[in-house]
Design a protein around this motif. Structure first.
Motif, PDB file in Angstrom:
ATOM      1  N   PHE A 200     137.820 132.972  59.725  1.00 27.59           N
ATOM      2  CA  PHE A 200     138.060 133.967  58.690  1.00 27.59           C
ATOM      3  C   PHE A 200     137.510 133.530  57.337  1.00 27.59           C
ATOM      4  N   GLY A 201     136.916 134.442  56.608  1.00 27.87           N
ATOM      5  CA  GLY A 201     136.704 134.301  55.183  1.00 27.87           C
ATOM      6  C   GLY A 201     135.565 133.403  54.725  1.00 27.87           C
ATOM      7  N   PHE A 202     135.361 133.430  53.413  1.00 29.60           N
ATOM      8  CA  PHE A 202     134.356 132.620  52.734  1.00 29.60           C
ATOM      9  C   PHE A 202     135.013 131.337  52.235  1.00 29.60           C
ATOM     10  N   ASP A 203     134.347 130.226  52.437  1.00 33.28           N
ATOM     11  CA  ASP A 203     134.889 128.929  52.024  1.00 33.28           C
ATOM     12  C   ASP A 203     134.796 128.788  50.507  1.00 33.28           C
ATOM     13  N   LEU A 204     135.912 128.445  49.871  1.00 37.36           N
ATOM     14  CA  LEU A 204     135.907 128.217  48.429  1.00 37.36           C
ATOM     15  C   LEU A 204     135.160 126.949  48.054  1.00 37.36           C
ATOM     16  N   GLU A 205     135.388 125.893  48.825  1.00 41.83           N
ATOM     17  CA  GLU A 205     134.938 124.572  48.400  1.00 41.83           C
ATOM     18  C   GLU A 205     133.447 124.332  48.594  1.00 41.83           C
ATOM     19  N   ASN A 206     132.811 125.030  49.561  1.00 45.99           N
ATOM     20  CA  ASN A 206     131.388 124.789  49.781  1.00 45.99           C
ATOM     21  C   ASN A 206     130.481 125.783  49.052  1.00 45.99           C
ATOM     22  N   GLY A 207     131.091 126.659  48.250  1.00 49.75           N
ATOM     23  CA  GLY A 207     130.297 127.567  47.430  1.00 49.75           C
ATOM     24  C   GLY A 207     130.023 128.928  48.039  1.00 49.75           C
TER      25      GLY A 207
END
Length: 440
Positions: free
Chosen positions: A180-187
């Motif tokens: 699920f979703g877009f990773d915050l930490e990898n940009g």
């Protein structure tokens, strides 16, 4: 029986029978048969109002959206609409049910990690309140479709905040390695926000995260809130990102057995509000509208399943097996991820337990075990076993495995019962099939 298990309007009546919604469960069995799902509607309403009340008391703008994958049907959608809740749908089928229920379109949030074109068209046609965008593929297609239609659409960007809730792997969703979703930490989340902000008919209203299910602590929510707001501050400075909605998902735990000790609704929501207020104040951000998505915590322990007991098998010095007329076809959770339940003989609710009995389902699978080592009085022929807290992911995940028809769903409230979903028949199982013999 342990009275800590009696939730909502449940009680033991003068006949020593389990009662719910002002109705004797044995009367329900006589009318509807077994297995049957029974929902305590007053309990559902009380929970819906409790979620809303905390936001109202704290004077915080919010939306409480029923995460309907927990239990979807026409009547439950109509009930949630009457209670003023928003609605979280994750498929075309759930959206179709919402449309048939005449759910206010602006209160529908359309989730899903792989929405089909037809599902997206349906959401656009019905003008849902927002899409929760899960990946670049969806974002690109939504941009294409809204541009072709010249139709504006609000979106939340679903992010994985890198927070792992203390729950089962199958129901953990907030960690970095998730479908699920877009990773915050990898940009990736930042890239999605930039791209979406440049799309002519897309309005990015905020961020969404869901860190897991059956959560009994507050730290995970606080960490996710802190991360999303911190990144929002950075993005505001870098490219003018404006966060007007912060959706922290759901996952609030309920009691399945006496070992479970969930927090109260007020404790969960007060903590979330306080964390958002403190972090936005520290970062110099405007207070966003807070959205939450309770599902299990609205309907889970408001539901029970009634079964008739059948065969018994005793293995000396090992265990006693007691079979019921349902099992994994109406409750897959114990087989799927070892979920624990408890129950009581509804027709002999306060009888003294004489031994431990392991509750076996009737499906042809050795793994079809509903409860291990349940204290019960010595079972008699055709006792009625009530299994508690089956209101979430019971009917929703039910199947016709072994060609077993799905049970009915009965709503009870103030001494009245309502058949929300009728019992399937063998004819229903055959309804979509075609015979080779008719072609000969």
């Amino acid at each position: 029986m342990d009275e800590r298990l009696l939730t909502g309007t449940m009680k033991i009546n003068e006949k020593n029978h389990l009662e719910v919604g002002g109705i004797d469960t044995i009367e329900l069995v006589n009318k509807y048969g077994t297995p049957s799902y029974v929902y305590d509607i007053e309990a559902v309403k009380q929970k819906a109002r409790a979620f809303k009340a905390v936001f109202s008391k704290r004077k915080v703008k919010a939306q409480v959206a029923y995460a309907s994958k927990a239990f979807s049907c026409l009547a439950i959608y109509q009930l949630m609409a009457k209670e003023g809740l928003s609605l979280d749908v994750v498929s075309g089928g759930e959206l179709y049910t919402a449309i048939k229920a005449e759910y206010p379109s602006e209160k529908i949030h359309f989730h899903g990690n792989n929405k089909s074109d037809d599902e997206m068209f349906a959401g656009l046609d019905y003008q849902v309140g927002c899409f929760v965008v899960d990946n670049f593929y969806e974002l690109d297609r939504l941009n294409q479709f809204t541009s072709e239609r010249k139709q504006r659409m609000k979106i939340l960007i679903r992010v994985t905040p890198g927070v792992e809730a203390h729950t089962h792997d199958y129901i953990s969703t907030g960690q970095n390695d998730s479908k699920f979703g877009f990773d915050l930490e990898n940009g990736q989340a930042k890239q999605a926000a930039i791209l979406a902000s440049q799309m002519p008919y897309i309005d990015v209203i905020g961020l969404h995260s869901h860190i897991g299910s059956q959560i009994f602590e507050l730290e995970g929510f606080n960490l996710a809130i802190n991360k999303m707001l911190t990144y929002s501050k950075k993005w505001k400075e870098e490219f003018g990102f404006d966060l007007s909605v912060l959706n922290v998902g759901g996952g609030f735990g309920i009691q399945y057995t006496v070992e479970d000790e969930p927090l109260s609704i007020a404790e969960y929501i007060d903590s979330i509000i306080t964390e958002v207020e403190n972090v936005t104040d520290a970062l110099g951000l405007n207070m966003p509208e807070i959205w939450i998505e309770p599902g299990r915590s609205l309907v889970g322990d408001a539901g029970m399943t009634l079964y008739e007991t059948g065969s018994q098998k005793s293995i000396p010095d090992v265990r006693h097996y007691l079979a019921i007329d349902g099992g994994m076809s109406d409750n897959i959770r114990p087989a799927l991820y070892h979920a624990k339940y408890t129950g009581v003989l509804a027709n002999r609710a306060n009888d003294q337990a004489s031994d431990l009995y392991s509750i076996a389902g009737k499906c042809c699978e050795s793994g079809d075990m509903l409860i291990w080592d349940l204290p019960l009085p010595k079972p008699q022929k055709k006792d009625i076993l009530a299994v508690f807290s089956t209101g979430a992911y019971g009917y929703a995940m039910a199947s016709n495995y072994n060609r077993i028809p799905r049970p009915p769903v009965i709503f009870v409230e103030n001494g009245s019962d309502f058949l929300a979903i009728q019992r399937e028949t063998y004819n229903d199982l055959m309804r979509l099939e075609h015979s080779l013999l008719s072609n000969n």
